[in-house]
Design a protein around this motif. Structure first.
Motif, PDB file in Angstrom:
ATOM      1  N   THR A 141       0.824  -1.212   0.000  1.00  0.00           N
ATOM      2  CA  THR A 141       0.000   0.000   0.000  1.00  0.00           C
ATOM      3  C   THR A 141       0.856   1.260   0.000  1.00  0.00           C
ATOM      4  N   GLY A 142       2.153   1.109   0.292  1.00  0.00           N
ATOM      5  CA  GLY A 142       3.020   2.272   0.399  1.00  0.00           C
ATOM      6  C   GLY A 142       2.904   2.994   1.724  1.00  0.00           C
ATOM      7  N   LYS A 143       2.096   2.462   2.620  1.00  0.00           N
ATOM      8  CA  LYS A 143       1.904   3.070   3.930  1.00  0.00           C
ATOM      9  C   LYS A 143       2.810   2.397   4.955  1.00  0.00           C
ATOM     10  N   SER A 144       3.274   3.194   5.938  1.00  0.00           N
ATOM     11  CA  SER A 144       4.114   2.633   7.001  1.00  0.00           C
ATOM     12  C   SER A 144       3.512   2.988   8.352  1.00  0.00           C
ATOM     13  N   ILE A 145       3.570   2.029   9.262  1.00  0.00           N
ATOM     14  CA  ILE A 145       2.979   2.183  10.590  1.00  0.00           C
ATOM     15  C   ILE A 145       4.020   1.837  11.638  1.00  0.00           C
ATOM     16  N   ALA A 146       4.070   2.638  12.696  1.00  0.00           N
ATOM     17  CA  ALA A 146       4.932   2.347  13.841  1.00  0.00           C
ATOM     18  C   ALA A 146       4.113   1.669  14.916  1.00  0.00           C
ATOM     19  N   VAL A 147       4.613   0.564  15.418  1.00  0.00           N
ATOM     20  CA  VAL A 147       3.985  -0.148  16.530  1.00  0.00           C
ATOM     21  C   VAL A 147       4.944  -0.105  17.704  1.00  0.00           C
ATOM     22  N   VAL A 148       4.506   0.465  18.809  1.00  0.00           N
ATOM     23  CA  VAL A 148       5.344   0.569  20.006  1.00  0.00           C
ATOM     24  C   VAL A 148       4.963  -0.557  20.957  1.00  0.00           C
ATOM     25  N   GLY A 149       5.869  -1.505  21.132  1.00  0.00           N
ATOM     26  CA  GLY A 149       5.608  -2.650  21.999  1.00  0.00           C
ATOM     27  C   GLY A 149       5.478  -3.931  21.207  1.00  0.00           C
ATOM     28  N   CYS A 157      -1.339  -6.621  16.031  1.00  0.00           N
ATOM     29  CA  CYS A 157      -1.592  -5.465  15.182  1.00  0.00           C
ATOM     30  C   CYS A 157      -0.627  -5.460  13.997  1.00  0.00           C
ATOM     31  N   ALA A 158       0.650  -5.674  14.265  1.00  0.00           N
ATOM     32  CA  ALA A 158       1.663  -5.663  13.218  1.00  0.00           C
ATOM     33  C   ALA A 158       1.396  -6.734  12.165  1.00  0.00           C
ATOM     34  N   ASP A 223       5.386  12.401  19.160  1.00  0.00           N
ATOM     35  CA  ASP A 223       5.375  13.416  18.109  1.00  0.00           C
ATOM     36  C   ASP A 223       6.276  13.025  16.942  1.00  0.00           C
ATOM     37  N   SER A 224       7.453  12.471  17.254  1.00  0.00           N
ATOM     38  CA  SER A 224       8.362  12.074  16.164  1.00  0.00           C
ATOM     39  C   SER A 224       7.799  10.898  15.378  1.00  0.00           C
ATOM     40  N   LEU A 225       7.131   9.977  16.060  1.00  0.00           N
ATOM     41  CA  LEU A 225       6.531   8.844  15.368  1.00  0.00           C
ATOM     42  C   LEU A 225       5.390   9.305  14.462  1.00  0.00           C
ATOM     43  N   ARG A 226       4.596  10.231  14.931  1.00  0.00           N
ATOM     44  CA  ARG A 226       3.496  10.754  14.103  1.00  0.00           C
ATOM     45  C   ARG A 226       4.030  11.460  12.868  1.00  0.00           C
ATOM     46  N   ALA A 227       5.198  12.097  13.008  1.00  0.00           N
ATOM     47  CA  ALA A 227       5.787  12.799  11.867  1.00  0.00           C
ATOM     48  C   ALA A 227       6.390  11.841  10.847  1.00  0.00           C
ATOM     49  N   ASP A 228       6.905  10.715  11.327  1.00  0.00           N
ATOM     50  CA  ASP A 228       7.644   9.792  10.454  1.00  0.00           C
ATOM     51  C   ASP A 228       6.798   8.676   9.853  1.00  0.00           C
ATOM     52  N   TYR A 229       5.625   8.408  10.451  1.00  0.00           N
ATOM     53  CA  TYR A 229       4.815   7.277  10.003  1.00  0.00           C
ATOM     54  C   TYR A 229       3.382   7.716   9.700  1.00  0.00           C
ATOM     55  N   ASP A 230       2.693   6.909   8.919  1.00  0.00           N
ATOM     56  CA  ASP A 230       1.310   7.222   8.540  1.00  0.00           C
ATOM     57  C   ASP A 230       0.335   6.968   9.679  1.00  0.00           C
ATOM     58  N   ALA A 231       0.706   6.100  10.607  1.00  0.00           N
ATOM     59  CA  ALA A 231      -0.128   5.816  11.780  1.00  0.00           C
ATOM     60  C   ALA A 231       0.760   5.235  12.864  1.00  0.00           C
ATOM     61  N   VAL A 232       0.272   5.286  14.105  1.00  0.00           N
ATOM     62  CA  VAL A 232       1.015   4.764  15.257  1.00  0.00           C
ATOM     63  C   VAL A 232       0.076   3.918  16.105  1.00  0.00           C
ATOM     64  N   PHE A 233       0.572   2.753  16.521  1.00  0.00           N
ATOM     65  CA  PHE A 233      -0.166   1.916  17.473  1.00  0.00           C
ATOM     66  C   PHE A 233       0.664   1.769  18.728  1.00  0.00           C
ATOM     67  N   VAL A 406      -3.320   7.994  16.054  1.00  0.00           N
ATOM     68  CA  VAL A 406      -2.709   7.149  17.094  1.00  0.00           C
ATOM     69  C   VAL A 406      -3.763   6.223  17.679  1.00  0.00           C
ATOM     70  N   TRP A 407      -3.456   4.944  17.691  1.00  0.00           N
ATOM     71  CA  TRP A 407      -4.313   3.918  18.275  1.00  0.00           C
ATOM     72  C   TRP A 407      -3.582   3.263  19.447  1.00  0.00           C
ATOM     73  N   ALA A 408      -4.303   2.555  20.285  1.00  0.00           N
ATOM     74  CA  ALA A 408      -3.667   1.855  21.414  1.00  0.00           C
ATOM     75  C   ALA A 408      -4.458   0.600  21.753  1.00  0.00           C
ATOM     76  N   GLY A 409      -3.793  -0.369  22.362  1.00  0.00           N
ATOM     77  CA  GLY A 409      -4.455  -1.607  22.770  1.00  0.00           C
ATOM     78  C   GLY A 409      -3.591  -2.390  23.739  1.00  0.00           C
ATOM     79  N   GLY A 410      -4.160  -3.421  24.303  1.00  0.00           N
ATOM     80  CA  GLY A 410      -3.437  -4.225  25.284  1.00  0.00           C
ATOM     81  C   GLY A 410      -3.521  -3.614  26.670  1.00  0.00           C
ATOM     82  N   ASP A 411      -2.592  -3.997  27.536  1.00  0.00           N
ATOM     83  CA  ASP A 411      -2.648  -3.598  28.939  1.00  0.00           C
ATOM     84  C   ASP A 411      -2.544  -2.093  29.148  1.00  0.00           C
ATOM     85  N   CYS A 412      -1.918  -1.362  28.205  1.00  0.00           N
ATOM     86  CA  CYS A 412      -1.745   0.076  28.386  1.00  0.00           C
ATOM     87  C   CYS A 412      -3.020   0.856  28.078  1.00  0.00           C
ATOM     88  N   ALA A 413      -4.012   0.206  27.465  1.00  0.00           N
ATOM     89  CA  ALA A 413      -5.235   0.879  27.053  1.00  0.00           C
ATOM     90  C   ALA A 413      -6.388   0.572  27.994  1.00  0.00           C
TER      91      ALA A 413
END
Length: 443
Positions: A141-149, A157-158, A223-233, A406-413
């Motif tokens: 799709t040409g889209k990139s997503i950052a997943v933290v965790g 999610c990944a 903020d840096s992740l939002r700038a560098d990626y199309d979405a963040v989880f 920005v989305w979130a899930g798991g124990d942190c949400a």
């Protein structure tokens, strides 16, 4: 046996080598093919399937059991993995006795449910042992997503995003992926390196890059992740541990149960892991039970699990409570710690009995202890997060946070029940919503 110079009574090598092997062998040995067919034959294949409703990932349980019964376990595995890509781990650690198996018609009618969890393990193991991956990536799709965790939620999610054709970078603070599956679950539930083997298999989808040593708020910012990626989880779990604010709570020998379990999981030789002679675990959840049972299996003579409410209020399931009792763990209820005593190192802990409303009764009891493990809940640790709710990231049903993209899930949400299977469901559902937003199918 090697005595610790810092915490008298705490020592390593309490058992002979064969005893460690026996104590930490698989809690539920895998079914063989004949056993699986016999177990599958007990399923009624209910048309309304209450077991599906009870499953947080909505696996079509009657279908996969029928596929096992007809000799197609790999098809059964794909049915499972379509809904729960970590179905192998969930088959091992899910409290099925309070989820799908509790809802089973056989359980209600006979008190003996279909062995859904063990059948799920049979099917997923059958496929994963082949090294095959049943899913393929869609065109890019040409889209990139950052997943933290890189825990269950982040990995689920990944995987779903990668399958849909996106490029995913998964960042984790630790040296290994897996999150609690790797660091926080009793070793006898996932022996023989299963957690890492499942991650390696999951990454077979392609399109997922792992980056270790990346903690949100320290090494990267939102903020840096939002700038560098199309979405963040965000799926980084809970990094902090609630403190034990009582007199003497800082004495040598007072540890966090999560660290005790993590050290055990990463130990090259269990005989090198120090454990007390008299261990007290404070808490009533799965972590408390896992710590207490493993302390006993490491050779502790006396292990006491102390909880402030009754057994009916414990987060640990009845099965887990019974497992602890069967291993010789003493369970004390309606007690709260008042003081930890000792000359530098812990020697005993004083508890006060409390009423149902948590008011003190004035009655106290002292329990000998050379090691105290805190298992009284974890907290979210990071700065610059989206809006919080009750100490966790506030999310909608699809995992959307208060911050756009920005989305979130798991124990942190917020809203979850801190189960691996729930974390997987939240990661999967967030991935689908991220995909819809990025591809213009959702607002």
């Amino acid at each position: 046996m090697t005595q610790s110079p810092f915490t008298p009574g705490v020592a390593s090598g309490r058992l002979a080598a064969p005893e460690y092997d026996a104590n930490f062998s698989d809690l539920h040995p895998a079914l063989d093919s004949h056993e699986a067919l016999v177990a599958a034959d007990r399923c009624y294949f209910c048309h309304d399937a209450p077991c599906i409703t009870a499953c947080p990932t909505d696996i079509d349980i009657p279908l996969f059991i029928r596929q096992i019964a007809t000799g197609t376990p790999d098809a059964a595995a794909k049915t499972i993995l379509t809904q729960n890509i970590m179905g192998g781990m969930c088959a091992r650690v899910c409290p099925t006795e309070t989820l799908c198996e509790e809802a089973c018609v056989r359980e209600i009618a006979e008190g003996k449910p279909v062995l859904i969890g063990q059948l799920q393990r049979y099917a997923t193991d059958h496929l994963q042992e082949k090294g095959e991956h049943p899913f393929a990536r869609a065109p890019s799709t040409g889209k990139s997503i950052a997943v933290v965790g890189a825990g269950p939620s982040g990995l689920a999610c990944a995987h779903r995003l990668a399958m849909l054709g996106h490029d995913v970078v998964v960042m984790d603070a630790r040296a290994k992926p897996g999150g609690l599956n790797e660091y926080g679950i009793a070793a006898y539930k996932t022996p023989e390196g299963f957690a890492q083997a499942e991650v390696d298999w999951l990454l077979g989808i392609g399109g997922i890059t792992l980056q270790h040593g990346k903690a949100l708020g320290t090494d990267v910012t939102l903020d840096s992740l939002r700038a560098d990626y199309d979405a963040v989880f965000l799926g980084m779990g809970l990094g902090g541990v609630n403190g034990l604010f009582v007199e003497g709570g800082d004495k040598a020998g007072v540890l966090d149960a999560v660290d005790f379990i993590s050290d055990l999981r990463q130990a090259g030789d269990l005989a090198d892991l120090p454990v007390g002679r008299d261990v007290v675990v404070i808490g009533g959840g799965m972590t408390a039970v896992d710590a207490a049972v493993q302390a006993k299996l490491l050779g502790a003579l006396n292990v006491t699990l102390a909880y402030r409410r009754g057994r009916d209020r414990m987060n640990a399931s009845v099965f887990e409570q019974d497992l602890a009792a069967s291993k010789g763990v003493r369970i004390m209820t309606h007690v709260v710690p008042k003081a930890i005593r000792g000359n530098g190192a812990v020697r005993e802990i004083e508890f006060e009995y409390v009423n149902q409303d948590m008011t003190g009764t004035g009655q106290t009891v002292c329990v000998a202890a050379d090691q105290v493990l805190r298992a009284i809940g974890q907290t979210l640790e990071s700065d610059g997060l989206p809006d919080l709710e009750s100490g966790k990231i506030a999310v909608s049903d699809a995992g959307r946070t208060s911050v756009s993209g920005v989305w979130a899930g798991g124990d942190c949400a917020s809203g979850g029940d801190d189960l691996t299977v729930t974390a997987v469901a939240e990661g999967r559902d967030a991935a689908m919503d991220i995909h819809d937003v990025l591809m213009g199918a959702a607002g």
